[in-house]
Design a protein around this motif. Structure first.
Motif, mmCIF file in Angstrom:
data_model
loop_
_atom_site.group_PDB
_atom_site.id
_atom_site.type_symbol
_atom_site.label_atom_id
_atom_site.label_comp_id
_atom_site.label_asym_id
_atom_site.label_seq_id
_atom_site.Cartn_x
_atom_site.Cartn_y
_atom_site.Cartn_z
ATOM 1 N N VAL A 58 0.838 -1.206 0.000
ATOM 2 C CA VAL A 58 0.000 0.000 0.000
ATOM 3 C C VAL A 58 0.869 1.251 0.000
ATOM 4 C CG1 VAL A 58 -1.619 1.342 1.408
ATOM 5 C CG2 VAL A 58 -2.012 -1.094 1.038
ATOM 6 N N GLU A 59 1.949 1.246 0.760
ATOM 7 C CA GLU A 59 2.834 2.412 0.755
ATOM 8 C C GLU A 59 3.479 2.607 -0.615
ATOM 9 O OE1 GLU A 59 5.542 2.516 3.997
ATOM 10 O OE2 GLU A 59 3.949 2.518 5.501
ATOM 11 N N ALA A 60 3.775 1.503 -1.298
ATOM 12 C CA ALA A 60 4.369 1.611 -2.631
ATOM 13 C C ALA A 60 3.396 2.218 -3.625
ATOM 14 C CB ALA A 60 4.823 0.234 -3.106
ATOM 15 N N VAL A 61 2.144 1.757 -3.615
ATOM 16 C CA VAL A 61 1.178 2.289 -4.591
ATOM 17 C C VAL A 61 0.764 3.701 -4.240
ATOM 18 C CG1 VAL A 61 0.367 -0.022 -5.189
ATOM 19 C CG2 VAL A 61 -0.846 1.284 -3.422
ATOM 20 N N ALA A 62 0.832 4.054 -2.954
ATOM 21 C CA ALA A 62 0.522 5.429 -2.584
ATOM 22 C C ALA A 62 1.559 6.384 -3.161
ATOM 23 C CB ALA A 62 0.460 5.562 -1.065
ATOM 24 N N ALA A 63 2.811 5.912 -3.209
ATOM 25 C CA ALA A 63 3.885 6.744 -3.759
ATOM 26 C C ALA A 63 3.884 6.750 -5.278
ATOM 27 C CB ALA A 63 5.231 6.250 -3.236
ATOM 28 N N ARG A 64 3.513 5.617 -5.903
ATOM 29 C CA ARG A 64 3.536 5.504 -7.368
ATOM 30 C C ARG A 64 2.240 4.883 -7.891
ATOM 31 N NH1 ARG A 64 8.442 6.063 -9.945
ATOM 32 N NH2 ARG A 64 7.052 6.214 -11.738
ATOM 33 N N PRO A 65 1.099 5.534 -7.726
ATOM 34 C CA PRO A 65 -0.166 4.953 -8.203
ATOM 35 C C PRO A 65 -0.238 4.843 -9.719
ATOM 36 C CG PRO A 65 -0.481 7.233 -7.530
ATOM 37 C CD PRO A 65 0.901 6.847 -7.108
ATOM 38 N N ASP A 66 0.602 5.607 -10.406
ATOM 39 C CA ASP A 66 0.597 5.582 -11.858
ATOM 40 C C ASP A 66 1.313 4.371 -12.426
ATOM 41 O OD1 ASP A 66 2.906 6.730 -10.658
ATOM 42 O OD2 ASP A 66 3.592 7.393 -12.631
ATOM 43 N N VAL A 67 2.105 3.672 -11.611
ATOM 44 C CA VAL A 67 2.903 2.549 -12.088
ATOM 45 C C VAL A 67 2.244 1.221 -11.762
ATOM 46 C CG1 VAL A 67 5.132 1.364 -11.907
ATOM 47 C CG2 VAL A 67 5.047 3.863 -11.917
ATOM 48 N N VAL A 68 1.821 1.052 -10.523
ATOM 49 C CA VAL A 68 1.242 -0.222 -10.080
ATOM 50 C C VAL A 68 -0.256 -0.194 -10.350
ATOM 51 C CG1 VAL A 68 0.924 -1.807 -8.155
ATOM 52 C CG2 VAL A 68 3.016 -0.443 -8.317
ATOM 53 N N ARG A 69 -0.692 -1.046 -11.277
ATOM 54 C CA ARG A 69 -2.092 -1.033 -11.698
ATOM 55 C C ARG A 69 -2.969 -1.986 -10.906
ATOM 56 N NH1 ARG A 69 -3.144 -3.045 -16.256
ATOM 57 N NH2 ARG A 69 -1.216 -4.238 -16.549
ATOM 58 N N ARG A 118 -2.162 1.750 11.208
ATOM 59 C CA ARG A 118 -3.304 1.078 10.580
ATOM 60 C C ARG A 118 -4.225 2.106 9.911
ATOM 61 N NH1 ARG A 118 -3.748 -4.217 13.210
ATOM 62 N NH2 ARG A 118 -6.005 -4.284 12.895
ATOM 63 N N GLU A 119 -4.471 3.230 10.590
ATOM 64 C CA GLU A 119 -5.333 4.269 10.017
ATOM 65 C C GLU A 119 -4.693 4.904 8.790
ATOM 66 O OE1 GLU A 119 -5.969 6.861 13.273
ATOM 67 O OE2 GLU A 119 -7.335 5.489 14.325
ATOM 68 N N GLU A 120 -3.374 5.133 8.850
ATOM 69 C CA GLU A 120 -2.682 5.701 7.691
ATOM 70 C C GLU A 120 -2.781 4.778 6.480
ATOM 71 O OE1 GLU A 120 1.267 6.271 9.043
ATOM 72 O OE2 GLU A 120 0.856 8.165 10.103
ATOM 73 N N LEU A 121 -2.630 3.486 6.694
ATOM 74 C CA LEU A 121 -2.700 2.526 5.590
ATOM 75 C C LEU A 121 -4.101 2.461 5.000
ATOM 76 C CD1 LEU A 121 -0.509 -0.284 7.182
ATOM 77 C CD2 LEU A 121 0.083 1.079 5.179
ATOM 78 N N ARG A 122 -5.113 2.521 5.850
ATOM 79 C CA ARG A 122 -6.485 2.494 5.334
ATOM 80 C C ARG A 122 -6.771 3.751 4.510
ATOM 81 N NH1 ARG A 122 -7.634 -0.102 10.556
ATOM 82 N NH2 ARG A 122 -8.110 1.929 11.493
ATOM 83 N N ALA A 123 -6.249 4.879 4.970
ATOM 84 C CA ALA A 123 -6.456 6.128 4.223
ATOM 85 C C ALA A 123 -5.765 6.061 2.864
ATOM 86 C CB ALA A 123 -5.936 7.309 5.031
ATOM 87 N N LYS A 124 -4.568 5.535 2.812
ATOM 88 C CA LYS A 124 -3.842 5.412 1.541
ATOM 89 C C LYS A 124 -4.548 4.447 0.604
ATOM 90 C CE LYS A 124 0.690 6.601 3.431
ATOM 91 N NZ LYS A 124 2.050 6.126 3.806
ATOM 92 N N LEU A 125 -5.097 3.366 1.148
ATOM 93 C CA LEU A 125 -5.799 2.404 0.304
ATOM 94 C C LEU A 125 -7.048 3.026 -0.301
ATOM 95 C CD1 LEU A 125 -5.990 -0.461 -0.788
ATOM 96 C CD2 LEU A 125 -7.215 -1.112 1.306
ATOM 97 N N ARG A 126 -7.749 3.865 0.460
ATOM 98 C CA ARG A 126 -8.955 4.524 -0.071
ATOM 99 C C ARG A 126 -8.632 5.387 -1.281
ATOM 100 N NH1 ARG A 126 -9.793 5.568 5.542
ATOM 101 N NH2 ARG A 126 -11.442 4.219 6.422
#
Length: 593
Positions: free
Chosen positions: A435-446, A525-533
């Protein structure tokens, strides 16, 4: 003699040196008959050669050193014979060692003497045993040498003497190569020998080396397996090599303590500062020194006559690979394959964002699995194999990767950007990393697959969040105990043995304990849920039926427009251990993943 006129017979072809020699001869265009003791050995050799592009150009033969005919089939047109047969292991009885190393040499020379087209018989001897006088040993000399050196080295020394006496008596044209300690392939590091220096490398890797053996003069030279093979293949075509012995080694090999220090630096692990002279090691009990008595004679300051080998190499344009580079690649291969305990070609170390990283599976696959706690990439190997085009990667500081939690941002950025990742599969704490990876690069990980994502499940027990207790437990837990804790059954101990080995090494247990504690905190846990949203890509969640999503996790996923959930019946938080096939199918069930 041209390559097409040559017909090489390689004895001991399925062994470490033998198979590299067969490969070198095949690549040189020489017709090869590869003789091994059993059909299964021949099949293993065939697979190995085929994987390296040498599926044709050689014949598979059987050898029986107790029979006068020695080799099945017609060998009358053989032009060169290479004896790579023998036994390389410590702890043999005198009888075993002599049968394997002395009797075979005698049989090979007698066989070669009857070959009408023979141009050269080549013996692989050894840098510590070569150059013996061509005369049979007396009973007294044999008894003294075997008692002083041990069965392995003494049998190789006697074999060298027997070979020289027999070729002289029977008039067989010969050459001898006396290689140093043979390490891995100079390009891939590949090796399946784990005695001698390899054991010291293992102790460096595991952090169990209490002191560096030897001093600045302790010389344990090495030679790359592929370089040795290419050198041997030249001997029959060089007329000046007849009746010559060649010591093949690098005189500039660092001293043993220096070499092990270089390996430790490459592994990014600590190394003892204390050097223990060989004279002291000899006096220590074996349970203290942990050095096999038969290995002690190799800890020497002796030097060897290498000039003739250098001259022959120069005549044929053969350049030796860099020794330190070869040793480090060999050390990587040993560690990646857990010193023989893990098999398969898709195991390697890479560097991502400056972090030494262990991977298994297909190199540069767009599907990457990030394992959870307290397990490693090896627990995902069955799933990766079933998925096909996928790889599992140990997170920094976990499994067999170096680094720490602080390296996650740069490491994840490099992993995603440099290796073409478009589908991240994260398990447990690996789901947090994904989740932290896709939050940083949402354009790369589909695509994002979260397996047992702890931040969408129930909270941890308060006791699991106490780092000292977690560290103490993880450093001491057995495979069976960890299996009971993670799956409820000790039956999965075998699947977790490598994870336990990793927890014993360096600061891995401490890193796991700290991450477990962090995973229990509400803020992360809250930070990860926010990034996933905020993630716009496809989300697929896989959980065990016995480890369900929390109501909050269910609600979050229901609000995502492109989220699906798969449940693995009968599984808990580690479904990849208990139900690997079902997990692979669950990961691949969405949108052709």
């Amino acid at each position: 003699m041209s390559a097409v006129e040559r017909h090489a017979l390689v004895l001991g072809a399925s062994g470490f040196v033998g198979r590299h020699l067969v490969l070198a001869l095949c690549r040189a265009g020489v017709r090869v008959s590869a003789a091994s003791r059993s059909p299964e050995s021949g099949r293993r050799l065939a697979r190995w050669l085929d994987e390296r592009g040498c599926g044709v150009g050689w014949a598979d033969l059987r050898v029986d050193f107790s029979e006068p005919s020695l080799v099945e089939g017609d060998c009358r047109d053989v032009t060169e014979v290479y004896n790579c047969a023998g036994a390389y292991r410590f702890g043999m009885s005198v009888r075993e060692a002599r049968q394997a190393n002395v009797d075979t040499v005698r049989a090979v020379v007698a066989f070669a003497a009857g070959l009408p087209r023979l141009r050269r018989l080549v013996l692989v001897s050894g840098y510590r045993v070569g150059g013996q006088e061509p005369a049979p040993w007396s009973v007294e000399r044999r008894r003294e040498r075997y008692r002083a050196l041990g069965a392995y080295e003494a049998s190789k020394m006697e074999a060298d003497a027997v070979f020289r006496a027999e070729v002289e008596r029977l008039g067989v044209p010969w050459s001898v190569v006396n290689p140093a300690s043979v390490v891995g392939d100079s390009v891939t590091g590949e090796s399946d020998q784990y005695l001698g220096l390899a054991q010291s490398v293992r102790e460096v890797w595991e952090g169990s080396l209490v002191a560096l053996p030897g001093d600045a003069r302790t010389f344990v030279p090495v030679v790359a397996a592929d370089h040795l093979a290419r050198f041997m293949a030249l001997l029959p075509v060089d007329e000046g090599a007849e009746g010559m012995a060649y010591w093949l080694l690098d005189e500039e090999t660092p001293s043993l303590p220096e070499l092990l220090t270089l390996v430790a630096g490459h592994f990014r692990v600590g190394v003892p500062r204390v050097w223990v002279p060989v004279s002291v090691i000899r006096r220590l009990p074996r349970w203290v020194s942990r050095v096999d008595p038969e290995a002690l004679t190799f800890l020497s300051s002796d030097r060897y006559p290498t000039g003739s080998a250098r001259d022959l190499s120069a005549r044929h344009g053969l350049t030796a690979p860099d020794t330190v580079t070869t040793v480090l690649r060999w050390a990587d291969h040993l560690a990646a394959h857990r010193f023989g305990e893990a098999v398969g070609r898709g195991r390697r170390f890479t560097v991502r964002g400056g972090v030494r990283t262990f991977e298994l599976g297909e190199p540069d696959s767009p599907t990457v699995v990030l394992p959870g706690l307290p397990v490693n990439a090896d627990t995902w190997a069955p799933v990766v194999a079933e998925l096909g085009d996928a790889r599992a990667v140990d997170l920094p500081g976990l499994g067999m990767s170096s680094g720490a939690r602080e390296d996650w941002p740069s490491w994840l950025g490099a992993l995603v950007a440099e290796s073409g990742v478009d589908h991240l599969v994260g398990h447990s704490v690996g789901a947090a990393a994904a989740v932290e990876a896709v939050a940083a690069r949402p354009d790369v990980v589909r695509r994002l697959t979260l397996v047992s994502p702890f931040f969408l499940q129930g909270g941890l027990a308060r006791t699991a969040r106490w780092v000292p207790a977690g560290r103490w437990y993880l450093r001491r837990v057995s495979p069976g105990g960890l299996a009971e804790r993670l799956t409820g059954s000790a039956a999965y101990a075998g699947a977790l043995r490598s994870s336990v080995a990793d927890l014993r090494r360096g600061g891995v247990a401490d890193a796991v304990a700290r991450l477990v504690a962090a995973a229990g905190g509400q803020r992360w846990r809250e930070e990860l849920r926010a990034k996933l949203r905020r993630y716009p890509g496809e989300v697929h969640v896989v959980v065990g039926a016995d480890d369900p999503l929390s109501p909050e996790g269910v609600a979050l996923l229901a609000a995502l427009p492109r989220a699906t959930v798969a449940v693995v019946d009968g599984a808990g938080h580690h479904p990849q251990v208990t139900h690997p096939g079902e997990v692979a199918r669950a990961i691949g069930a969405r949108g052709g993943w």
